[in-house]
Design an enzyme around this catalytic site. Structure first.
Site, PDB file in Angstrom:
ATOM      1  N   GLY A 473       0.834  -1.200   0.000  1.00  0.00           N
ATOM      2  CA  GLY A 473       0.000   0.000   0.000  1.00  0.00           C
ATOM      3  C   GLY A 473       0.864   1.242   0.000  1.00  0.00           C
ATOM      4  O   GLY A 473       0.377   2.368   0.076  1.00  0.00           O
ATOM      5  N   PRO A 639       5.108  12.516  -5.226  1.00  0.00           N
ATOM      6  CA  PRO A 639       4.517  13.308  -4.140  1.00  0.00           C
ATOM      7  C   PRO A 639       3.103  12.873  -3.776  1.00  0.00           C
ATOM      8  O   PRO A 639       2.655  13.092  -2.656  1.00  0.00           O
ATOM      9  CB  PRO A 639       4.519  14.736  -4.691  1.00  0.00           C
ATOM     10  CG  PRO A 639       4.809  14.639  -6.133  1.00  0.00           C
ATOM     11  CD  PRO A 639       5.483  13.328  -6.384  1.00  0.00           C
ATOM     12  N   THR A 641       1.770   9.598  -3.789  1.00  0.00           N
ATOM     13  CA  THR A 641       1.774   8.428  -2.904  1.00  0.00           C
ATOM     14  C   THR A 641       2.542   8.728  -1.618  1.00  0.00           C
ATOM     15  O   THR A 641       2.191   8.221  -0.557  1.00  0.00           O
ATOM     16  CB  THR A 641       2.378   7.194  -3.609  1.00  0.00           C
ATOM     17  OG1 THR A 641       3.693   7.530  -4.083  1.00  0.00           O
ATOM     18  CG2 THR A 641       1.530   6.771  -4.781  1.00  0.00           C
ATOM     19  N   LYS A 708      15.196   8.490   0.806  1.00  0.00           N
ATOM     20  CA  LYS A 708      15.322   7.983   2.179  1.00  0.00           C
ATOM     21  C   LYS A 708      14.110   7.165   2.665  1.00  0.00           C
ATOM     22  O   LYS A 708      14.249   6.396   3.598  1.00  0.00           O
ATOM     23  CB  LYS A 708      15.523   9.149   3.139  1.00  0.00           C
ATOM     24  CG  LYS A 708      16.880   9.839   3.006  1.00  0.00           C
ATOM     25  CD  LYS A 708      16.939  10.994   3.980  1.00  0.00           C
ATOM     26  CE  LYS A 708      18.272  11.696   4.015  1.00  0.00           C
ATOM     27  NZ  LYS A 708      18.176  12.893   4.873  1.00  0.00           N
ATOM     28  N   VAL A 710       9.570   7.157   3.343  1.00  0.00           N
ATOM     29  CA  VAL A 710       8.588   8.012   4.008  1.00  0.00           C
ATOM     30  C   VAL A 710       7.529   7.233   4.793  1.00  0.00           C
ATOM     31  O   VAL A 710       6.534   7.793   5.205  1.00  0.00           O
ATOM     32  CB  VAL A 710       7.862   8.918   2.984  1.00  0.00           C
ATOM     33  CG1 VAL A 710       8.822   9.937   2.415  1.00  0.00           C
ATOM     34  CG2 VAL A 710       7.222   8.100   1.865  1.00  0.00           C
ATOM     35  N   GLY A 711       7.755   5.944   5.014  1.00  0.00           N
ATOM     36  CA  GLY A 711       6.706   5.124   5.642  1.00  0.00           C
ATOM     37  C   GLY A 711       6.472   5.444   7.110  1.00  0.00           C
ATOM     38  O   GLY A 711       5.402   5.197   7.643  1.00  0.00           O
ATOM     39  N   GLU A 712       7.462   5.947   7.788  1.00  0.00           N
ATOM     40  CA  GLU A 712       7.355   6.071   9.235  1.00  0.00           C
ATOM     41  C   GLU A 712       7.561   7.480   9.777  1.00  0.00           C
ATOM     42  O   GLU A 712       7.083   7.812  10.856  1.00  0.00           O
ATOM     43  CB  GLU A 712       8.354   5.100   9.885  1.00  0.00           C
ATOM     44  CG  GLU A 712       7.803   3.678   9.858  1.00  0.00           C
ATOM     45  CD  GLU A 712       8.823   2.585   9.649  1.00  0.00           C
ATOM     46  OE1 GLU A 712       9.691   2.731   8.759  1.00  0.00           O
ATOM     47  OE2 GLU A 712       8.748   1.585  10.359  1.00  0.00           O
TER      48      GLU A 712
END
Ligand SMILES: Cc1cc2nc3c(=O)[nH]c(=O)nc-3n(C[C@H](O)[C@H](O)[C@H](O)COP(=O)(O)OP(=O)(O)OC[C@H]3O[C@@H](n4cnc5c(N)ncnc54)[C@H](O)[C@@H]3O)c2cc1C
Ligand code: FES
Ligand code: FES
Lengths: 745, 339, 159
Positions: A473, A639, A641, A708, A710-712
């Protein structure tokens, strides 16, 4: 003929149509002939052993095929090590149906296989099980005296133990102008991805298994199945093209995979096993923790001491550890520091990484303490952060590969309107509501794992990229396609990405916000190697116009290789493939972090979150009315997602601060709200204005792409920003999460 | 999760015959509570009697006295949005719309809503003791995690609360439940329909085994102008009440002619106390009087380890909701506190 | 112990009439997913707590996990597979793509079916009311904002 790059463009998810039409298939949704269905039976005691397990009544139900228990399960791998997956913490991996011992409440103890799921579920309720119970401990707080250092193991590579103390933090605390000592507590949390954990094992007849599984690593689960069941790797294929959320819960193979494969092998039939929502609370969680912080600062607002001790719960069989205590020193310089992290073994399942493991809990404590200290000093909380801003990593003295946190503060503060804040707590009102503004800083690692990518030009001249990674996702498919497309100057329709399949080249797991850096960098490397190969073949073609062109003289665009100084001299990729006797041209390459180079640098993503809350003046109900998060995470490939990732993690931040908690009844030793009615995550009515800003952060050092992840990073700052806003609104500080509104009464 | 027979009666009397007096024959209406309990292995019906084909139960009609008769099979949504309900009993509309979700309200029926069971964690876990589920086994909620539990009318055997929102309004509106069974027809005043746990916590209400709810009667009233429903919970929607309040006022200028206040989320049944309402009669509609009425209503309230907050919360909620009733336009979607 | 007797039940799904032989204990959700292979309708909790299984039944949004298939004799069911017209997406489907109103996509079919039901009910005027009336659909990925953005866009273009 330069085509427009796609990287940096807000491209809609490529699999979007499949998701909005219901055509996307998840692990439990593959049509397989002659499928059997399983249902798991779980332990109802917390610790002890099974003394009797009677399946007679259940077996008598028409349609029941087999019931597996520890008494009749097939003989399996002998050594514990064979059960260790790539994410296994030090210790002994839990082995389902291994023996009569019960380690935790909800442990799987039997598997009913039947011709349909209703029958399996019904029969599962008919097992007679007798236990011998022994006493247990599930309460972290009562067992803090048992805290100890975690065992070291492979997982410690990513989660190194806290650094040694510097200076004299106790003295600094006593002698500084201002100090805050605080203790924070967090409840257990469960990932609760929307999709239930499920496995469909297709028994292929020739000893091969095709497994559709809910996982964040197809390869991890392939290796696990092969090792445990003694199968050749190539006979086990794990597929997970669509994953209905993971948040860490899919980093390790979960027990439904083991049980489903075991049943398929024993019965020589295809089997599906889906867990129910209650069972989603029977493996892995974010652990409860207790954190003690002592921060001090001088009268100019410079931090003098940082001390952070964390206690976290793990199971009796594995030492799951997180990086918790040392984050403050990656943000703020201080001469005196002391960090400690200890575990308490309890009679619960082993925790498993959950979105921003460690950092999420830590930053809440750190940034609330910073806020409190700013108030003690009479300095604006933002100004206090800026006075302690670090251009180099304070914990190592190394420069960052890039760090645009200052820009995050400025951009977000301006957009939010921070300057309108009256610093006096409980001073701002709107009708019946007290209004509070709060802010906090976020930091997260910039991980990269090794990954292999196959890049290929097929007969039609299309670019085909293959890697085993999943897309849970996160937008991975779309981003991979963009990166590959730009390497060749192709429109995205000319690029196919194959993923979510253990048959594809290696990818570790989709976690830690590392996928874009890992697989993305490998795509760049493989694409470059492929271009070299194409150039060589093009040069050698009969009468090639590029015969004399050096590698640096050519470039790729719009399905062609061409001369840089004269783009009219070009050969189409399809023609090169034709010249290759019609055989696709491919290469497989490894991307890995540039460890040698990176040794000299610190690497991290940063964020700043600003939050407005409204608290009802009498009834104390809390609403996060708006939040602005600015993120510095290197180059943003997509940008659209990426924004969704940040907004989603802001919602997670709201959830952690105000809603979600797994309730543990310590007398019974079990979780009492294992369902989505009582495990509260925010509903639409809880989510209001969310704004995301991406700070410009070019990074030439970190990896091929300057990305880098961006999930967290969007999550870590939010809980503290909310708690600080609640303080500003009401003058009350809360140290435990979630903050239930009634505590303000 | 057991197997069951499935019956489709064609008339009310056939349905009643099929039910007999065997408690394991169950009517199924919307199914939203029954199937939930069945799947959690808490209910093992021998037969499900599907009453959805009985049009006699599925209408909203005016009664001779000027009230309304709500068919037991009308869905919660159809009831809440019915023009006559919105016009004459807007308090009921608000309360219904504060419950569950839009999808569930499209399925849930008025009869089923009255008979939904508690959401107590311990009741919901078949592996632990519970006097309501398994009489005599004990109540782990009393010494356990009891944030959601009762502060009023509980017993040493059970501190569960009744979770319905709709019923809080029905209690305030003096509804009457019409039932039929093998012993004939009965009308049960709402106050007598649900019961306190006492030493028989297994019984939620006074319906006899096999009795069918056919309708709910709403007497005429003067509460269509000043009313409010307030629901306090851990998220802003799709969660059960920790405390909810239904307030209905009949005003003569600034003076209260008649008041009704019912609480949800605090007891084994919607909580009313006529003394509190009588206290308000003839008094000015001001905060101090509502606060005094709240104290009367909450007399005898007792908190447990995690739910003591409900006592001050209920008091503040009663006051705020009374003020909201003076200005019904201040009510917000989801029955949240006014802005 | 005997296996529950199956009985015939006929209902239409996305305009196609189906007669299935089903035991009474089969929920509508499992009938759709396991019998009719219409797996677009999702199972997130099986207890009415998440909204992932939302379908339209005679144009009303309901939870397919909380009803038995045998109770749907004669009903007209619409699932996510029946929302688009041929290759033309429903405006809500397109708006979900445009607004990136999903991440993992698992709650998406339920969100879309629920939003269609909500628009048809016509009770929500403001964004706040839309949020309230869509609160029966959870999204663990936290796509809440874009989901409501997508719905608001379509709602406004309807009006
Ligand atoms: C996740 C979730 C959240 C919810 N949140 C709320 C909330 O916030 N507030 C709230 O008030 N409710 C809430 N509910 C409960 C919901 O309102 C009830 O489940 C619903 O009202 C029950 O009605 P039904 O028609 O579906 O009943 P059914 O499930 O069909 O039946 C329930 C019981 O009533 C019996 N019965 C039904 N009709 C009759 C009749 N006519 N005569 C005799 N017996 C009958 C059945 O045999 C059964 O025992 C929630 C439910 C869920 C699943
Ligand atoms: S699956 Fe039906 S509501 Fe969750
Ligand atoms: S998109 Fe993943 S749950 Fe909503």
């Amino acid at each position: 003929m330069q085509s427009t790059p796609t990287v940096g463009k807000p491209i809609s998810r490529l699999e979007g149509i499949l998701k909005v039409t219901g055509a996307a298939r998840y692990a439990a949704e593959y049509e397989v002939p002659d499928l059997l269905h399983g249902y798991v039976v779980n332990s109802t005691i917390t610790k002890g052993s099974i003394t009797r397990i009677d399946t007679t009544q259940a077996m008598a139900v028409e349609g029941v095929v087999h019931i597996f228990t520890h008494e009749n399960r097939p003989r399996l791998a002998w050594f514990d090590l064979q059960y260790a997956d790539m994410d296994a913490p030090p210790g002994t991996v839990f082995k389902p149906l291994h023996d009569a011992t019960i380690h935790y409440n909800g442990q799987p103890i039997a598997l009913v296989i039947a011709q349909d799921v209703e029958t399996a579920r019904y029969a599962a309720s008919l097992l007679t099980i007798e236990y011998e119970e022994t006493s247990f401990d599930t309460c972290l707080n009562d067992n803090l005296h048992k805290a100890r250092k975690p065992k070291k193991g492979l997982a410690s590579v990513m989660k190194s133990p806290p650094p040694k103390p510097t200076g004299d933090v106790k003295k600094a605390f006593q002698q500084s102008a201002a100090q805050v000592a605080a203790e924070f507590r967090h409840s257990t949390e469960h990932h609760n991805p929307m999709e239930l954990f499920a496995t469909t094992t297709v028994y292929e007849g020739d000893g091969q298994l095709t497994i559709y599984d809910k996982t964040q690593s197809t390869i991890n689960n392939q290796l696990y199945v092969a090792n445990v069941f003694g199968l050749k790797y190539k006979y086990v294929r794990v597929l997970a093209p669509f994953v209905g959320g993971g948040f860490g819960s899919g980093l390790r193979p979960q027990y439904q995979l083991f049980l489903c494969v075991m049943a398929a092998l024993q019965l020589k039939r295809s089997v599906r096993l889906v867990l129910d929502r209650k069972q989603m609370f029977s493996f892995g969680h974010r652990p409860q923790n207790v954190q003690r912080l002592h921060f001090s600062a001088d009268d100019k607002g410079q931090l003098t001491g940082l001390s952070h001790t964390a206690f976290s719960a793990t199971s009796q069989f594995e030492d799951y550890a997180e990086t918790v205590s040392e984050w403050s020193h990656k943000l703020y310089p201080a001469p005196h520091t002391s960090f400690d992290y200890q575990l308490v073994s309890l009679d619960l399942h082993t925790p498993v990484d959950m979105r921003a493991p460690g950092g999420n809990s830590a930053l809440h404590a750190i940034e609330c303490t910073m806020d409190e200290l700013a108030y003690k000093l009479g300095i604006d909380p933002l100004e206090f952060r800026l006075r302690n801003y670090a251009d180099e990593d304070p914990s190592t003295g190394k420069p960052f590969t890039s760090k645009a946190l200052r820009a995050c503060y400025q951009l977000a503060a301006e957009q939010f309107g921070w300057h309108q804040r009256n610093p006096q707590p409980a001073s701002m009102k709107r009708g019946n509501k007290l209004v509070g503004y709060g802010m906090a800083t976020g930091i997260w690692d910039a991980f990269q794992f090794p990954a292999r990518v196959e890049a290929m030009i097929d007969q039609e001249g299309k670019l085909v990229i293959s890697n085993a990674t999943t897309d849970i996702g996160t937008g991975t498919l779309t981003i991979m396609t963009q990166i590959a497309a730009d390497e060749f100057g192709l429109p995205i329709e000319q690029v196919n990405v194959h993923y979510g399949d253990s048959k594809k080249p290696f990818s570790m797991f989709q976690g830690g916000s590392a996928t874009t850096a890992s697989t993305g960098s490998a795509i760049v490397i493989a694409a470059q190697a492929l271009k070299k190969k194409l150039w060589k073949i093009a040069k050698g073609m009969d009468g090639s116009p590029l015969a004399k062109a050096g590698e640096a003289d050519v470039a790729f665009d719009s399905g062609q290789i061409y001369l840089r100084h004269d783009p009219s001299v070009a050969i189409s990729l399809a023609a090169i493939v034709a010249a290759n006797k019609g055989r696709p041209i491919k290469t497989t390459n490894m991307g890995k972090p540039h460890l040698l180079k990176l040794r000299k640098y610190a690497k991290a993503t940063h964020s700043a979150a600003f939050v407005e809350v409204e608290v009802d003046a009498e009834l104390k109900t809390i609403t996060v009315t708006r939040a602005v998060t600015a993120v510095a995470a290197g180059k943003i490939i997509n940008p659209k997602t990426a924004r969704s990732q940040i907004e989603g993690s802001m919602v997670w931040g709201i959830s952690k601060a105000l809603h979600e908690a797994t309730i543990l009844d310590e007398k019974l030793g079990k979780f009492m709200n294992p369902n989505l009615a009582e495990y509260h995550i925010p509903v639409h009515a809880d989510i209001h204005e969310l704004d995301v800003i991406f700070a410009d952060e070019p990074d030439e050092i970190i990896n091929e792409l300057g990305v880098k992840g961006v999930g967290e990073i969007g999550l870590v700052a939010m809980p503290a920003a909310i708690a600080n806003a609640v303080y500003h609104a009401t003058g009350k500080r809360f140290y435990n999460l979630p903050i239930h509104f009634n505590e303000l009464l | 999760m057991n197997n069951f027979d499935y019956l489709q009666p064609q008339s009310v009397s056939e349905a009643v015959d099929q039910a007999g007096t065997n408690d394991s024959n169950r009517f199924i209406a919307g199914g939203t509570n029954l199937l939930d309990l069945w799947k959690y292995d808490l209910l093992h019906p021998a037969a499900l009697i599907d009453i959805n084909q009985l049009p006699a139960l599925n209408s909203i009609t005016e009664t001779a006295e000027g009230g309304l008769r709500l068919g037991a099979l009308c869905t919660n949504a159809a009831t809440a949005y019915h023009p006559l309900v919105e016009e004459r009993y807007p308090l009921l509309s608000k309360a219904i719309l504060a419950g569950a979700s839009a999808q569930i309200r499209n399925m849930a029926t008025n009869g089923g809503n009255l008979l939904q069971r508690t959401r107590c964690y311990y009741f919901y876990d078949p592996a632990v003791p519970c006097n309501k589920r398994n009489p005599g086994s004990g109540c782990p909620a009393i010494g356990g995690y009891n944030r959601m539990h009762a502060i009023l009318g509980a017993s040493d055997q059970c501190i569960a609360v009744f979770p319905s929102d709709m019923c809080v309004a029905l209690a305030a509106l003096n509804a009457v439940v019409l039932v039929t069974g093998q012993q004939g027809d009965r009308s049960i005043p709402f106050a007598d329909f649900h019961r306190l746990p006492g030493d028989q916590p297994a019984l939620d209400n006074t319906l006899l085994p096999g009795e069918l709810i056919t309708a709910i009667d709403l007497p005429p009233n003067r509460f269509a102008t000043n009313y409010s429903y307030l629901k306090l919970r851990d998220r802003h929607s799709y969660a059960f009440a920790l405390v909810s309040v239904a307030t209905a006022l009949d005003l003569d200028g600034d003076t209260i002619r008649e008041a009704r206040i019912a609480l949800g989320g605090v007891a084994h049944k919607p909580w009313r106390n006529e003394l509190a309402e009588q206290f308000l009669q003839g008094k000015a509609a001001i905060e101090a009087n509502f606060a005094a009425a709240a104290d009367i209503l909450l007399q005898g309230a007792q908190g447990y380890q995690h739910n003591g907050f409900k006592i001050p919360l209920a008091k503040k909620a009663i006051i705020r909701n009374s003020l909201m009733a003076l200005d019904p336009a201040s009510q917000l979607p989801g029955a949240q506190p006014s802005a | 112990m005997s296996y529950p007797a199956a009985r015939p039940v006929t209902f239409s799904v996305n305009g196609v009439s189906h007669t299935l032989s089903l035991a009474p204990w089969v929920t509508l959700l499992d009938a759709l997913r396991e019998r009719l292979r219409l797996t677009g309708t999702k199972k997130g909790c099986d207890h009415g707590q998440c909204g992932a299984c939302t379908v339209l039944c005679n144009d009303q949004r309901i939870l397919s996990c909380m009803t038995l298939a045998v109770m749907k004799q004669g009903a007209a069911i619409t699932t996510i597979e029946g929302i688009a017209t041929g290759d033309t997406l429903h405006p809500l489907q397109q708006a979900f793509i445009d607004h990136d109103a999903f991440q993992c996509g698992y709650c998406t079919p339920g969100q879309i079916c629920s939003a269609i039901g909500m628009l048809r009910e016509g009770k929500a005027r403001t964004r706040t009311e839309v949020k309230e009336l869509m609160s029966g659909n959870l999204c663990r990925c936290g796509a809440n904002k874009t989901i409501i953005d997508a719905i608001m866009e379509v709602k406004e273009s309807y009006e």
